[in-house]
Each structure stands twice: as C-alpha cells, then as structure tokens.
Design a protein around this motif. Structure first.
Motif, PDB file in Angstrom:
ATOM      1  N   LEU A   1       0.848  -1.190   0.000  1.00 59.37           N
ATOM      2  CA  LEU A   1       0.000   0.000   0.000  1.00 59.37           C
ATOM      3  C   LEU A   1       0.890   1.250   0.000  1.00 59.37           C
ATOM      4  CD1 LEU A   1      -3.047   0.952   0.285  1.00 59.37           C
ATOM      5  CD2 LEU A   1      -2.470   1.375   2.665  1.00 59.37           C
TER       6      LEU A   1
ATOM      7  N   VAL B   1      -2.910   6.557   0.581  1.00 57.97           N
ATOM      8  CA  VAL B   1      -4.279   6.818   0.143  1.00 57.97           C
ATOM      9  C   VAL B   1      -4.316   8.166  -0.558  1.00 57.97           C
ATOM     10  CG1 VAL B   1      -5.496   5.420   1.855  1.00 57.97           C
ATOM     11  CG2 VAL B   1      -4.909   7.776   2.416  1.00 57.97           C
TER      12      VAL B   1
ATOM     13  N   ASP C   1      -7.094  11.290  -2.283  1.00 61.04           N
ATOM     14  CA  ASP C   1      -8.441  11.833  -2.266  1.00 61.04           C
ATOM     15  C   ASP C   1      -8.912  11.899  -3.714  1.00 61.04           C
ATOM     16  OD1 ASP C   1     -10.733  13.431  -1.224  1.00 61.04           O
ATOM     17  OD2 ASP C   1      -9.821  14.963  -2.481  1.00 61.04           O
TER      18      ASP C   1
ATOM     19  N   GLU D   1     -13.537  10.790  -2.342  1.00 61.04           N
ATOM     20  CA  GLU D   1     -13.501   9.380  -1.996  1.00 61.04           C
ATOM     21  C   GLU D   1     -12.086   9.037  -1.522  1.00 61.04           C
ATOM     22  OE1 GLU D   1     -14.590   5.229  -4.372  1.00 61.04           O
ATOM     23  OE2 GLU D   1     -14.806   7.162  -5.345  1.00 61.04           O
ATOM     24  N   VAL D   2     -11.988   8.268  -0.444  1.00 58.79           N
ATOM     25  CA  VAL D   2     -10.660   7.854   0.022  1.00 58.79           C
ATOM     26  C   VAL D   2     -10.268   6.600  -0.753  1.00 58.79           C
ATOM     27  CG1 VAL D   2      -9.268   7.202   2.015  1.00 58.79           C
ATOM     28  CG2 VAL D   2     -11.213   8.748   2.308  1.00 58.79           C
TER      29      VAL D   2
ATOM     30  N   PRO E   1      -7.401   3.760  -1.806  1.00 57.70           N
ATOM     31  CA  PRO E   1      -6.074   3.195  -1.526  1.00 57.70           C
ATOM     32  C   PRO E   1      -5.264   3.068  -2.817  1.00 57.70           C
ATOM     33  CG  PRO E   1      -7.751   1.477  -1.433  1.00 57.70           C
ATOM     34  CD  PRO E   1      -8.476   2.763  -1.685  1.00 57.70           C
TER      35      PRO E   1
ATOM     36  N   TYR F   1      -2.036   1.185  -4.567  1.00 54.52           N
ATOM     37  CA  TYR F   1      -1.164   0.022  -4.388  1.00 54.52           C
ATOM     38  C   TYR F   1      -0.011   0.005  -5.387  1.00 54.52           C
ATOM     39  CZ  TYR F   1      -4.602  -1.913  -1.221  1.00 54.52           C
ATOM     40  OH  TYR F   1      -5.428  -2.111  -0.152  1.00 54.52           O
TER      41      TYR F   1
ATOM     42  N   SER G   1     -13.052  -3.314  -8.166  1.00 53.61           N
ATOM     43  CA  SER G   1     -12.650  -4.602  -7.615  1.00 53.61           C
ATOM     44  C   SER G   1     -13.634  -5.023  -6.535  1.00 53.61           C
ATOM     45  CB  SER G   1     -11.229  -4.473  -7.070  1.00 53.61           C
ATOM     46  OG  SER G   1     -11.050  -5.253  -5.937  1.00 53.61           O
ATOM     47  N   GLU G   2     -13.745  -6.324  -6.382  1.00 56.05           N
ATOM     48  CA  GLU G   2     -14.726  -6.867  -5.425  1.00 56.05           C
ATOM     49  C   GLU G   2     -14.420  -6.450  -3.995  1.00 56.05           C
ATOM     50  OE1 GLU G   2     -15.132 -11.108  -5.777  1.00 56.05           O
ATOM     51  OE2 GLU G   2     -15.419 -10.881  -7.953  1.00 56.05           O
ATOM     52  N   GLY G   3     -13.151  -6.437  -3.645  1.00 54.38           N
ATOM     53  CA  GLY G   3     -12.764  -6.089  -2.285  1.00 54.38           C
ATOM     54  C   GLY G   3     -12.792  -4.589  -2.027  1.00 54.38           C
ATOM     55  N   GLY G   4     -13.265  -3.808  -2.955  1.00 53.28           N
ATOM     56  CA  GLY G   4     -13.263  -2.351  -2.832  1.00 53.28           C
ATOM     57  C   GLY G   4     -12.378  -1.780  -3.928  1.00 53.28           C
TER      58      GLY G   4
ATOM     59  N   GLU H   1      -7.662  -8.671  -9.469  1.00 52.09           N
ATOM     60  CA  GLU H   1      -8.159  -9.100  -8.159  1.00 52.09           C
ATOM     61  C   GLU H   1      -7.046  -9.778  -7.347  1.00 52.09           C
ATOM     62  OE1 GLU H   1     -11.121  -8.124  -6.147  1.00 52.09           O
ATOM     63  OE2 GLU H   1     -11.641  -8.198  -8.268  1.00 52.09           O
TER      64      GLU H   1
ATOM     65  N   LEU I   1      -4.261  -7.416  -6.083  1.00 50.46           N
ATOM     66  CA  LEU I   1      -4.622  -6.535  -4.975  1.00 50.46           C
ATOM     67  C   LEU I   1      -4.847  -7.301  -3.678  1.00 50.46           C
ATOM     68  CD1 LEU I   1      -7.061  -4.109  -6.808  1.00 50.46           C
ATOM     69  CD2 LEU I   1      -4.748  -3.617  -6.033  1.00 50.46           C
TER      70      LEU I   1
ATOM     71  N   ARG J   1     -10.795  -2.051   1.577  1.00 49.58           N
ATOM     72  CA  ARG J   1      -9.541  -2.760   1.774  1.00 49.58           C
ATOM     73  C   ARG J   1      -8.768  -2.306   3.010  1.00 49.58           C
ATOM     74  NH1 ARG J   1      -7.948  -5.277  -2.452  1.00 49.58           N
ATOM     75  NH2 ARG J   1      -9.448  -5.276  -4.150  1.00 49.58           N
ATOM     76  N   LEU J   2      -9.096  -1.121   3.536  1.00 46.31           N
ATOM     77  CA  LEU J   2      -8.273  -0.575   4.620  1.00 46.31           C
ATOM     78  C   LEU J   2      -8.944  -0.706   5.976  1.00 46.31           C
ATOM     79  CD1 LEU J   2      -7.086   2.642   2.786  1.00 46.31           C
ATOM     80  CD2 LEU J   2      -5.913   0.464   2.991  1.00 46.31           C
TER      81      LEU J   2
ATOM     82  N   THR K   1      -5.365  14.317   1.871  1.00 49.07           N
ATOM     83  CA  THR K   1      -6.049  13.453   2.815  1.00 49.07           C
ATOM     84  C   THR K   1      -5.281  13.426   4.130  1.00 49.07           C
ATOM     85  OG1 THR K   1      -6.783  12.146   0.971  1.00 49.07           O
ATOM     86  CG2 THR K   1      -6.958  11.129   3.109  1.00 49.07           C
TER      87      THR K   1
END
Lengths: 187, 346
Positions: free
Chosen positions: A79, A82, A84, A88-89, A91, A93, A128-131, A183, A186, B305-306, B323
């Motif tokens: 990671l 993050v 902005d 929206e926050v 992440p 990678y 992505s499914e996980g966000g 996927e 990540l 994810r976080l 941020t």
C-alpha cells in the motif's frame, strides 16, 4: 463551513487530474480475416519498469495523474498510501513486488521527493470486489485489442507460485503484453 | 450567498438530529420506582437537565448504559433503609441524574448517597473471580483497583438476591460509552456515595478535530476525546517498567510516542506536545511534535480494503485535497494499555 466546502470541492474539474487522451496501439495493422469473427477484447497496456502489462479495459474506472498521497502507518508494504479522489478515500497500491519487480519509491513519505517517480507515471483506478483501488504504473501505453484465442497461458514457472497474478500473455507482432489478474494482484 | 444558504441548511440538519435528553430521563424515572420496589430500597430520585439536547443517535444509545448505572446505584449503592438508619443516614436513599452542556460536550452525572465502593472489597472480589492474581492486586493503587469494576465478569454484589441478575456488568457500559466517543469518570467515597460522570460529544456528524503533526505528517485527533494538551520537556519524561510516563497533577500518565508506534523517523526535539486523551476511564498521553490547529471535519471511513488498519478510524480532507488520517483514539488507548487489558484474560 469547511465540511460543505469540501463536498462542493469534489465537483470541480481539475486540469491536473486529467491524464490526457489515450491512443490505440496498432489498431489498423491487424488484417481482418473472414474466418475469424471472434470479437477482440480491449486491454489497457501500461509499463511497470521495463515490462509491458495489460488489464481488461472493462475493469478501469479512470486514469489519473499521481496526486499527493498520504502514508498509512502500519499498512502492508504494497500500500503506497491513500489519495483523495474527488472526496472518496482511495487506496493506492504498488503491485511491482508481487511481480518480482523492484518496488516503487514510497512517495507518500514526506522524506521521498516527488521527483523520485517519473512524470509519466499514472494511477489506474480499478473496480474490484474487495473495494475499488488505484494501481501505480510507470507509464500508460494505450489500448490494445487482443483476440481471446491468441492469448497464451502463462508459461510454467512464470506468474505461478501462491497466487496466479498473471492470466496469460498476449502478442501483437513483436509486442508482448503480460495480462494481469487485478483481483489477485490486490489481494 | 450559496455558502450562507448551505450554512443554514447544515444548521437545519443538525437541529433535526438534536433531541432532548428528557426522553430518556422520563423512561428512567419510571424504571427507578420498579427497581427500588424489587430491591426493597427507598429511593428519592431527582432529575435535572432533561432539556439538554444531544444527537439523536447518541440519545438512542444512552438509554441502556444509563439504566444499568442507575440499577447499579440502587442495587449495590444505596443501603437497605434499616442499615441507613443505623449508619445515621436518612431512610430514603438519594439518586440524582443530572445533565448539563459544557462546550461541545454534554456531561451526565449519576450520583447516589449510598455505601460507596470500597477499593479493598473490589480487590478481594477481583482476586476471587480470578480477574487478577493476589500479587497483581497488591501492586495496584486505589484508583487502579476501582478501574477493575469495568472489567467483564465483575460484580461486587455480596448475595445473589442483591444481584441485578442480568448477566451484564459495567464493562458493557464502558464499551457503549466508548463507542460514542464518551468518557466515564468514577468518584466514590466509602460510606458517602458514588458519582459516575459521562462526558459525551453533542454530535457525531461533523466533528471538531485537532490537527497535529508528527515527523512532518499530519493527523486529525477528534477533539471530543482530547482532555487537555501539555507541553512536556524531555527530562520530565520518566520510565516505569521501561514504559514512558509523565506526572500530571500527582497522577501517572502513560505516554505513547506516535512516531515510534507508527515507525516514523523521529525528530530530535527537547520539547513535545502531549495530547491527553481518554477512553471511558482510561487516560493516555499521545506525544507529538506540533499542533497545527483546530478544524471541523467530516470524517470518512477508510472502508473496503483498509478496514483493518490499526489506530486509524478514517480520513478527512482539510480543504486542500490532501487526505489527513483521523486517529482512532479508542483503539490506540486499548492497544497501548494492553498489559492492563491482559488482566481480563488471566
């Protein structure tokens, strides 16, 4: 009221976020043969160090320039930080270590100068499914169309191991595109 | 012009969210009569500050913890009428529920003139229940002993008939209040009575935050968990069992160097700012490099994810599209004071 100003802020167009137009790679070169009516799929090609990778265009939300990132303490090394993204926050990678490439400089750290990364670098914001998440790439190369039947499976010993980060390898003439499973990268 | 309209709109939204505490207080008053009858106690119950307004979400979550505290006061605090007369007190025990506003906080106090809590008795029970060992207990001061009543599985009721009988203790109250970014303070004197004070933020929607800097990084600390800010010289920091502490008004305040916890390059400073934060009845001093100011923020959860990042509750944007992470004070206190928590598992 700062809270509302921030909310309104999100609606404004920012020229510096604009990552510029994409050009298509070798679009006209492919001779269309009547026997192959297979629909080509669109991939976005990008560079990670000196290698060329690609992900399905359908997974992309947008491409943005690298903004100031905020470091997240005690987060996994992959990671970068993050950002902005219009309120929206998101992440961000670095997937290079997954692919056994040298890692991207930790540009969210104040100690790392902004000049540590190339001007051409971009963030791919992917669904992505996980966000949803952003992936750091060194350069966006453009859109490439590949017929599914021409995609080779990843050769044994490459992209294998615990996770199948690589779904296959696409070719167009001399160019080689390593297709990624977003996927998995990540996870 | 638009900004002013939006100001009004925001204020309007906040007003709708605010409800008077009286809603909960009235419900409690009815319960007190029933609990007193069941417990065979004579109670004078008084209420003040029912007109104090709080965020609807907070008021809804307050009903259970308040009921529990009052039930405790009647069951365990107030003595039986005969016992009170023997002790030279009036037959009827007093339980007072009071609320008042204090800046951006609401303070709710539940005070009784009962038997008080005896730290020695707390010690015996904690050892009996296996919450701590006898040798651990001997090392604790009076205040730390009192904190044991907030551990799960603790109840000082001497007989089963005196038990609230609901299987929940003050640990649940502590968790509920901490969840609302509230602080619990306990004051008690044997034979004189007990007072529990809850300090709660007025609203959870837009929070006022203290923006601080550590190793050239900015973080936001919700102001509702900040009790005070100290300026501390390096030579005032001492260690107890290798953990850094400072003395604050005769009490030992454990310190947390944020730069070390977050593994950031530490700045060589001889003076530090210490932000004293509280979670329920625990206190912790967070050592920082500098204060950057105060600001109203809309905290967004990190989500997705976080979610599992420790010590960070969300992120906010200070208006310059940068941020800034919001510290999860509750989680930091729990994490740093973990050795005290280990007591629970023993």
């Amino acid at each position: 009221v700062p809270g509302l100003n921030e909310l309104l802020d999100a609606f404004f167009y920012r020229p510096d976020e604009d990552a510029g137009p994409l050009f298509e790679l070798a679009e006209a070169v492919e001779p269309v043969s009547a026997a192959q009516e297979e629909q080509p799929e669109e991939f976005l090609a990008f560079a990670l160090t000196s290698e060329t990778y690609a992900v399905p265009v359908a997974l992309l939300r947008e491409i943005v320039k690298v903004p100031t990132l905020t470091e997240v303490p005690r987060a996994p090394a992959s990671l970068l930080g993050v950002m902005d993204l219009r309120g929206e926050v998101m992440p961000v990678y670095d997937i290079k270590t997954r692919l056994r490439l040298p890692p991207t400089p930790r540009l969210a750290r104040p100690e790392v100068p902004a000049s540590a990364v190339a001007k051409a670098s971009r963030l791919l914001v992917v669904r992505s499914e996980g966000g949803d998440a952003a992936i750091f790439v060194d350069q966006v190369l453009g859109v490439v169309r590949l017929r599914p039947s021409t995609i080779e499976p990843a050769p044994p010993g490459i992209g294998g191991g615990e996770h199948e980060y690589i779904t296959g390898i696409g070719r167009r003439g001399e160019a080689l595109y390593i297709l990624l499973d977003v996927e998995q990268c990540l996870t | 012009m638009l900004e002013r309209k939006l100001d009004e709109l925001q204020k309007g939204i906040l007003d709708v969210r605010m409800v008077p505490l009286g809603q909960v207080f009235d419900k409690l008053a009815r319960l007190v009569r029933r609990i007193a009858r069941e417990a065979g106690k004579e109670i004078d119950f008084s209420i003040a500050g029912g007109d104090v307004e709080l965020d609807k979400l907070i008021v809804e979550e307050l009903s259970d913890p308040l009921m529990h505290i009052i039930r405790n006061a009647i069951d365990h605090g107030i003595e039986r009428p005969e016992r009170r007369e023997e002790g030279g007190k009036v037959r009827r025990g007093k339980v007072a529920l009071r609320a008042h506003t204090q800046g951006a906080h609401v303070v709710i106090e539940i005070r009784d003139d009962g038997a008080g809590i005896d730290p020695e008795r707390v010690k015996e029970v904690a050892v009996e229940r296996g919450l701590i060992t006898a040798s651990q207990a001997d090392e604790l001061g009076a205040r730390e002993l009192l904190n044991l009543i907030f551990l799960p599985g603790f109840s000082t009721a001497r007989s089963v008939s005196e038990l609230s009988g609901r299987g929940v203790g003050l640990d649940v109250v502590k968790t509920n209040i901490a969840h609302l970014s509230g602080i619990i303070d306990l004051e008690t004197e044997v034979g004189q009575g007990t007072a529990l004070t809850l300090t709660l933020p007025v609203t959870l929607a837009i929070i006022r935050a203290l923006v601080v800097s550590v190793s050239d990084r900015l973080y936001a600390v919700p102001l509702n968990s900040v009790l005070e800010i100290l300026s501390v010289r390096d030579d005032e920091i001492r260690t107890v069992e290798r953990r850094e502490v400072v003395t604050l008004r005769g009490r030992t305040l454990p310190l947390l160097r944020l730069a070390r916890l977050f593994d950031l390059p530490e700045k060589p400073l001889t003076r530090h700012f210490v932000v004293v934060v509280g979670l329920a009845q625990q206190r912790l001093g967070i050592v920082l490099d500098d204060l950057a100011g105060q600001q109203d923020i809309v905290a967004k959860p990190l989500g997705g994810r976080l979610r599992n990042v420790r010590g960070i509750s969300g992120a906010t944007d200070l208006g310059n599209r940068r941020t800034v992470l919001v510290l999860d004070v509750g989680a930091l206190v729990e994490e740093v004071l973990a050795p005290e928590r280990r007591v629970e598992v023993l």
